[in-house]
Every structure is written in structure tokens, then in C-alpha cells.
Scaffold this motif. Sequence first.
Motif, PDB file in Angstrom:
ATOM      1  N   PRO A 113      47.378  80.749  82.819  1.00  0.00           N
ATOM      2  CA  PRO A 113      45.971  80.459  82.736  1.00  0.00           C
ATOM      3  C   PRO A 113      45.559  79.934  84.220  1.00  0.00           C
ATOM      4  N   PRO A 114      44.049  79.898  84.558  1.00  0.00           N
ATOM      5  CA  PRO A 114      43.768  79.298  85.676  1.00  0.00           C
ATOM      6  C   PRO A 114      43.942  77.712  85.612  1.00  0.00           C
ATOM      7  N   PRO A 115      43.921  76.967  86.857  1.00  0.00           N
ATOM      8  CA  PRO A 115      44.130  75.548  86.546  1.00  0.00           C
ATOM      9  C   PRO A 115      42.658  75.094  86.328  1.00  0.00           C
ATOM     10  N   PRO A 116      42.597  73.842  85.595  1.00  0.00           N
ATOM     11  CA  PRO A 116      41.232  73.209  85.385  1.00  0.00           C
ATOM     12  C   PRO A 116      40.405  72.992  86.449  1.00  0.00           C
ATOM     13  N   VAL A 117      39.095  73.176  86.248  1.00  0.00           N
ATOM     14  CA  VAL A 117      38.275  73.365  87.277  1.00  0.00           C
ATOM     15  C   VAL A 117      37.537  71.761  87.084  1.00  0.00           C
ATOM     16  N   GLU A 118      37.553  70.834  88.378  1.00  0.00           N
ATOM     17  CA  GLU A 118      37.169  69.671  88.430  1.00  0.00           C
ATOM     18  C   GLU A 118      35.514  69.483  88.460  1.00  0.00           C
ATOM     19  N   GLU A 119      34.893  68.825  88.109  1.00  0.00           N
ATOM     20  CA  GLU A 119      33.657  68.672  87.872  1.00  0.00           C
ATOM     21  C   GLU A 119      33.019  68.611  89.245  1.00  0.00           C
ATOM     22  N   ASN A 120      33.462  67.990  90.288  1.00  0.00           N
ATOM     23  CA  ASN A 120      32.671  67.791  91.657  1.00  0.00           C
ATOM     24  C   ASN A 120      33.103  69.199  92.386  1.00  0.00           C
ATOM     25  N   GLU A 121      33.871  70.214  92.029  1.00  0.00           N
ATOM     26  CA  GLU A 121      34.155  71.311  92.546  1.00  0.00           C
ATOM     27  C   GLU A 121      32.803  72.286  92.275  1.00  0.00           C
TER      28      GLU A 121
ATOM     29  N   GLY B 206      40.029  83.363  87.910  1.00  0.00           N
ATOM     30  CA  GLY B 206      41.047  84.240  88.043  1.00  0.00           C
ATOM     31  C   GLY B 206      42.155  83.651  89.204  1.00  0.00           C
ATOM     32  N   ARG B 207      41.990  82.262  89.273  1.00  0.00           N
ATOM     33  CA  ARG B 207      43.046  81.712  89.969  1.00  0.00           C
ATOM     34  C   ARG B 207      44.544  81.553  89.272  1.00  0.00           C
ATOM     35  N   SER B 208      45.629  81.163  90.212  1.00  0.00           N
ATOM     36  CA  SER B 208      46.788  81.031  89.247  1.00  0.00           C
ATOM     37  C   SER B 208      47.176  79.647  89.282  1.00  0.00           C
ATOM     38  N   SER B 209      47.570  79.215  88.083  1.00  0.00           N
ATOM     39  CA  SER B 209      48.050  77.622  88.023  1.00  0.00           C
ATOM     40  C   SER B 209      49.412  77.616  87.944  1.00  0.00           C
ATOM     41  N   LYS B 210      50.219  78.743  88.003  1.00  0.00           N
ATOM     42  CA  LYS B 210      51.776  78.893  87.786  1.00  0.00           C
ATOM     43  C   LYS B 210      52.211  79.049  89.115  1.00  0.00           C
ATOM     44  N   THR B 211      51.481  79.584  90.160  1.00  0.00           N
ATOM     45  CA  THR B 211      52.067  79.861  91.434  1.00  0.00           C
ATOM     46  C   THR B 211      51.039  79.382  92.595  1.00  0.00           C
ATOM     47  N   ASN B 212      51.523  79.010  93.598  1.00  0.00           N
ATOM     48  CA  ASN B 212      50.798  78.674  94.543  1.00  0.00           C
ATOM     49  C   ASN B 212      50.145  79.540  95.773  1.00  0.00           C
ATOM     50  N   ILE B 213      50.048  80.668  95.123  1.00  0.00           N
ATOM     51  CA  ILE B 213      49.556  81.790  95.762  1.00  0.00           C
ATOM     52  C   ILE B 213      47.969  81.828  95.627  1.00  0.00           C
ATOM     53  N   PRO B 214      47.032  81.587  96.513  1.00  0.00           N
ATOM     54  CA  PRO B 214      45.696  81.475  96.640  1.00  0.00           C
ATOM     55  C   PRO B 214      44.977  82.620  96.512  1.00  0.00           C
ATOM     56  N   VAL B 215      43.680  82.878  95.857  1.00  0.00           N
ATOM     57  CA  VAL B 215      43.159  83.951  95.702  1.00  0.00           C
ATOM     58  C   VAL B 215      42.216  84.485  96.972  1.00  0.00           C
ATOM     59  N   TRP B 216      41.670  83.449  97.524  1.00  0.00           N
ATOM     60  CA  TRP B 216      40.799  83.666  98.484  1.00  0.00           C
ATOM     61  C   TRP B 216      41.042  84.394  99.816  1.00  0.00           C
TER      62      TRP B 216
END
Length: 254
Positions: A127-135, A93-103
Motif C-alpha cells: 500500500p502507499p505510505p501514510p500521508v503526513e498532515e503537513n504534506e 500511488g506511491r510505494s511503501s515497500k520499496t524506495n523507488i519514488p514515483v516523481w
Amino acid sequence: MTKFVEKDDTGGGKEGGRDWTTSILLFVFWGGIIYYVFNLTPDQTPSRDMYFLEKLLNLKGDDGFRMNSVLVSLWYIMGLWPLVYSMLLLPTGRSSKTNIPVWPFLILSCFGGAYALLPYFILWTPPPPPVEENELGRWPLNFLESKLTSGISLAAGLAIIVNAALNGGDWMEFYQYFRESKFIHITSLDFTLLSAFGPFWVYNDMTARKWYDKGSWLLLISLVPFLGPALYLVLRPSLSEIPVSQSPTSSEEQ
């Protein structure tokens, strides 16, 4: 909740620019809800509301008064909703097009519930930004993606709801409280809002995990307040089972 539409020279549209229609409607809705909460909700028993709040926070000792079991169950289930929404909004549910964090909104929802989450819904852009494997192996995703976390949430929620259902004699008293008490009225409305928005975020998470074909039947189940989204969280596939999405830049390079 907004959609990107990029306008070309001919006035047509394609994905890229931003359509604010849904965000504006949500903002008007949120504004109406906040106005209702502060100005139109019943407020006949402020002293009793403070007493109930102190009892629920364990700030008062045993004085012989038996708290309404439906109210107690509502209080406990509201404590579980922020965890459920955290599991739905992080990371899909994170935003990839804006810099507004969800936390920050998720933290505020521990105190303000849906009233604190709605501003993020207004600003959210897929859409949400890609999830890095180490995350996936780091806090908080390793906790929020854990089947143990989702299983405990479902079991706790089920026990709380069953407890409220079995105390049928308390429902009439709770309804009277709902009509008189600002605290109980606002909390009940909060529960209703969280339940109403839950299925959308279940759908969003399901499509982000590419599980819609197999899990679409859970969308109907997610309409069941709290238990539906909680069951989905138990059954959904882990992000580690899904190929990591490529960023737009890397896709263009290929």
C-alpha cells in the motif's frame, strides 16, 4: 504492480513476501510495446512527421498549411495526461515497500507518456505510505489535491475532445496519417495505453481514500478516455477529509 506474500515454515503464505507474477507480465507487455514502437510501427513519412512536430511545437510560422484538427487535439490532450496521472499517483500511488519514488517517472511521462510510466507500474508495490498532515499544505500535494486544478483539467480536456469530435471531416485524414506516420501512430498508441491503465489507478486512489462504497459508480465512467478519470478527480474527496493512516509500527505499539 506486485503483491506481498510472506511464506511460513509450512510453506503456506500470508501477507509479507512478494509475488512478482503481475510485474513479470507487465514487464513482458512493456517489452513487447517498446519492440513494436521501434521496429513494427509504420514509418513512411519521416519528413512529414518532422514538419508536423515543428508545427505543433510552434517552431514554424504560419505557412498557410492547415493542421489536422484531430491531430492537434491529440497533441494537446497528451499534454494533460501527465497532470491527471500525477493527481492519481501522488500520493496514493506511491510505494511503501520499496524506495523507488514515483516523481521521476511522472516527469519523464511528460515526454514519454505511458512508455515512461510502465516501468513504475512494474515496480510499484502497495500500500502507499501514510500521508503526513503537513504534506497536504505543501507543494506538490496542495496543487494536485486542489479542486481548481482538477476542474481546469476536466474543462480543458472536454473542450479539446469536443473540438476533435466536431471536425468530423478530419477523421479520415487522421486515419490515413495513423497508417503512414510513426509519430502519429506512436502518439495514438500512447493515448490508448494511458486510457487503458487509467481505471485501475482510479480504483487504487478510490480505495486508498476509503471512498469505494460511495464512488464505485465512477469506475465505469473512468473507462471513458481522459474524461472519466478527470471527472473522478473533480468529485473525489480530499485527503484532508480522511483520517491519516497509521504506520504498521505505530499499530503494533498500540
